[in-house]
Design an enzyme around this catalytic site. Structure first.
Site, PDB file in Angstrom:
ATOM      1  CG  PHE A  43      -2.031   1.305   1.267  1.00 38.68           C
ATOM      2  CD1 PHE A  43      -2.942   1.219   0.450  1.00 38.68           C
ATOM      3  CD2 PHE A  43      -1.587   2.432   1.944  1.00 38.68           C
ATOM      4  CE1 PHE A  43      -4.082   2.237   0.316  1.00 38.68           C
ATOM      5  CE2 PHE A  43      -2.452   3.446   1.798  1.00 38.68           C
ATOM      6  CZ  PHE A  43      -3.542   3.317   1.274  1.00 38.68           C
ATOM      7  CG  ASP A  73       5.423   3.615   1.975  1.00 45.10           C
ATOM      8  OD1 ASP A  73       5.429   4.160   2.960  1.00 45.10           O
ATOM      9  OD2 ASP A  73       4.517   3.395   1.234  1.00 45.10           O
ATOM     10  CE  LYS A 116      -1.140   6.035   7.737  1.00 47.24           C
ATOM     11  NZ  LYS A 116      -0.425   5.307   6.502  1.00 47.24           N
TER      12      LYS A 116
HETATM   13  C1  LIG Z   1      -0.876   5.629   5.121  1.00 48.06           C
HETATM   14  C2  LIG Z   1      -0.052   4.970   4.132  1.00 48.06           C
HETATM   15  C3  LIG Z   1       0.365   5.874   2.651  1.00 48.06           C
HETATM   16  C4  LIG Z   1      -0.651   7.006   2.458  1.00 48.06           C
HETATM   17  O1  LIG Z   1      -0.439   8.140   3.129  1.00 48.06           O
HETATM   18  P1  LIG Z   1      -1.481   9.044   3.254  1.00 48.06           P
HETATM   19  O2  LIG Z   1      -1.011  10.286   4.026  1.00 48.06           O
HETATM   20  O3  LIG Z   1      -2.711   8.592   3.415  1.00 48.06           O
HETATM   21  O4  LIG Z   1      -1.609   9.490   1.528  1.00 48.06           O
HETATM   22  C5  LIG Z   1       1.296   5.219   2.021  1.00 48.06           C
HETATM   23  N1  LIG Z   1       1.967   4.198   2.259  1.00 48.06           N
HETATM   24  C6  LIG Z   1       1.887   3.626   3.569  1.00 48.06           C
HETATM   25  C7  LIG Z   1       2.709   2.445   3.751  1.00 48.06           C
HETATM   26  C8  LIG Z   1       0.981   4.033   4.490  1.00 48.06           C
HETATM   27  O5  LIG Z   1       0.725   3.414   5.674  1.00 48.06           O
END
Ligand SMILES: *Cc1c(COP(=O)(O)O)cnc(C)c1O
Length: 379
Positions: free
Chosen positions: A123, A208, A237
Site C-alpha cells: 500500500f 515506504d 503519518k
Molecule cells: C498511510 C500510508 C500511505 C499513504 O499516506 P497518506 O497520507 O494517506 O497519503 C502510504 N504508504 C503507507 C505504507 C501507508 O501506511
C-alpha cells in the site's frame, strides 16, 4: 450532517484528544489504539507540538518554499540528521501518497528509466501514481487507467524480485513491514536482496516507511533494524504530530534532477515547526525504546493462552492480530462496548497502531477488551 461523502461515519463523535485518549462530546473516554491512522504517534495534542504550532502560526503562518525560513530549515536539518545513511536531501510535502509520488518521480528522472517494481499486498497511497504501485483491486479498479509501468512481485520472494528488477527499472518500492496489507514483516534477508537487485541494475531502492517509521517498530526506521539503507525513504503519518506533513528523504544522486517537481505548500512554517517538535519529542522521550518495550509486552500477551487468536505479526507497536473472523465486527465491539479504537488490515486482521507513548497498563486494557470483544462476537 451533509457535505462529507467518502467516509462511512462511525457512531462516535470525537471532540477532544489528550495523549493516548480521545473524548466524545459527553466526555466518554476512548483509548486510541489506532492513533487515528498512526498520526498521533506522540499522542494527541502533545504540549510541545501544540506550543510550537501556536508560536509559529502567530509569527509566520506561511511563506513559499523558495524563500528560506527558519522553521523549514530547522526541519530540513533535523530530518537530515535522523535520516538513515546519507539520505540528507529532503523534499517536504503534505501527505504520504505525495511523498511516494515524489519518490517515484525522482527515481525516474535520476535513472532515466521508467519501470517500477512493487509488491503484492503493498500500500503506497491513493493518488494516480502511488495508487498504480498499490496492490489491492478495491482501491484501484474504479479509477483505472492508472500510471503505467508497474510490475508486482510476491512480497518476500527474493528470486521473483531479482527476476523483475532489470536494466529498465527506475525504482523498487517496498514497505519494510506491509501495514495495510495485513501487517507482514519482510522475511529475513529480503530487504538486503532488494538492495542488491537495485545495486546490480542501477535502480533506486525506495522504502515506504510511512507506517513503519518514526520509532514505531522499536527503531527510528524499520530498515535500520535490518541493516539496509535505501536510496529514498518516505515518511508521513505521525511526522507532523497531527498536522499534515510528509517527507521524501533522498541520496544525492536521486535528488539531482528533481528540480521540475514542486508543491505550493511544501514545508510550510507551521507544519515544519510541528514536525520539528515531534521529532524532538520522539528523541527526548525515547519513544522508539518505549515502542520496543510496550510492543514486546503487548505481543507476548496477545500470544498467550487466554486469547483465541490465530496469529500475531508485527514489530514494536505495529501489530496485526489474525482474529479468524470479520475484523470489523470485532473492531465495532471494541469501540462501542469497551472504548478501544483500533484499525483493520484486510478482512480478518485487527491492526494495533497506538501512540508510541502508551504504557503497559494501556496494553493490558486492550488485551482485556479484545478478549471480551472476541467473546461477544462468538456469542
Ligand atoms: C498511510 C500510508 C500511505 C499513504 O499516506 P497518506 O497520507 O494517506 O497519503 C502510504 N504508504 C503507507 C505504507 C501507508 O501506511
Amino acid at each position: 450532517m451533509t457535505g462529507g461523502f467518502v467516509y462511512s461515519e462511525k457512531p462516535i463523535r470525537i471532540e477532544r484528544g489528550e495523549g493516548v485518549h480521545l473524548y466524545d462530546g459527553d466526555g466518554t473516554e476512548y483509548l486510541d489504539f489506532g492513533a487515528s491512522y498512526g498520526v498521533a504517534a506522540v499522542g494527541h495534542c502533545h504540549p510541545e507540538v501544540v506550543s510550537a504550532v501556536q508560536s509559529q502560526v502567530e509569527r509566520l503562518t506561511f511563506v513559499q518554499a523558495s524563500y528560506p525560513n527558519a522553521a523549514r530549515d530547522g526541519l530540513y536539518d533535523k530530518l537530515a540528521a535522523v535520516a538513515p545513511g546519507d539520505l540528507d536531501d529532503v523534499w517536504l510535502c503534505n501527505s504520504g501518497t505525495e511523498a511516494n509520488e515524489a519518490a517515484l518521480k525522482f527515481a525516474r528522472s535520476a535513472t532515466g528509466d521508467s519501470k517500477i517494481v512493487a509488491a503484492r499486498d503493498g500500500f503506497h497511497g491513493r493518488t494516480m501514481g502511488s495508487l498504480a504501485a498499490t496492490w489491492k483491486p478495491k482501491y484501484r479498479t474504479p479509477f483505472e487507467p492508472l500510471a503505467g509501468g508497474v510490475e508486482f512481485v510476491p512480497y518476500g520472494d527474493e528470486a521473483a524480485l531479482a527476476e523483475a528488477v532489470d536494466d529498465e527499472t527506475a525504482a523498487v518500492l517496498l514497505e519494510p513491514i506491509q501495514g495495510e496489507g495485513g501487517v507482514n514483516p519482510a522475511p529475513e534477508g529480503y530487504l538486503q536482496a532488494a538492495r542488491e537487485a537495485a545495486d546490480d541494475t542501477g535502480a533506486a531502492l525506495i522504502f515506504d516507511e510511512i507506517q513503519t517509521g518514526l520509532g514505531r517498530t522499536g527503531a527510528l526506521w524499520a530498515c535500520e533494524k535490518r541493516g539496509v539503507t535505501p536510496d529514498v525513504l518516505t515518511s508521513a503519518k505521525g511526522l507532523g504530530g497531527g498536522l499534515p506533513v510528509a517527507a521524501t528523504l533522498c541520496a544525492d544522486w536521486v535528488a539531482e534532477d528533481a528540480g521540475p517537481h514542486g508543491s505550493t505548500f511544501s514545508g510550510g512554517p507551521v507544519v515544519s515547526a510541528a514536525a520539528e517538535a515531534t521529532l524532538s519529542v520522539l528523541a527526548d522521550e525515547d519513544l522508539p525504546a518505549n515502542a520496543a518495550e510496550v510492543g514486546e509486552h503487548l505481543q507476548s500477551k496477545l500470544r498467550g493462552p487466554e486469547l483465541p487468536i490465530r496469529t500475531v505479526r508485527g514489530e514494536g507497536l505495529l501489530v496485526g492480530v489474525e482474529v479468524g473472523r470479520g475484523a470489523n465486527a470485532v473492531l465495532k465491539r471494541l469501540a462501542m462496548n469497551h472504548g478501544v479504537l483500533a484499525l483493520p488490515a484486510g478482512r480478518s486482521v485487527v491492526r494495533l497502531l497506538p501512540p508510541l507513548t502508551v504504557e503497559q497498563s494501556h496494553a493490558d486494557e486492550v488485551i482485556d477488551a479484545l478478549g471480551a470483544a472476541l467473546a461477544e462476537v462468538s456469542a
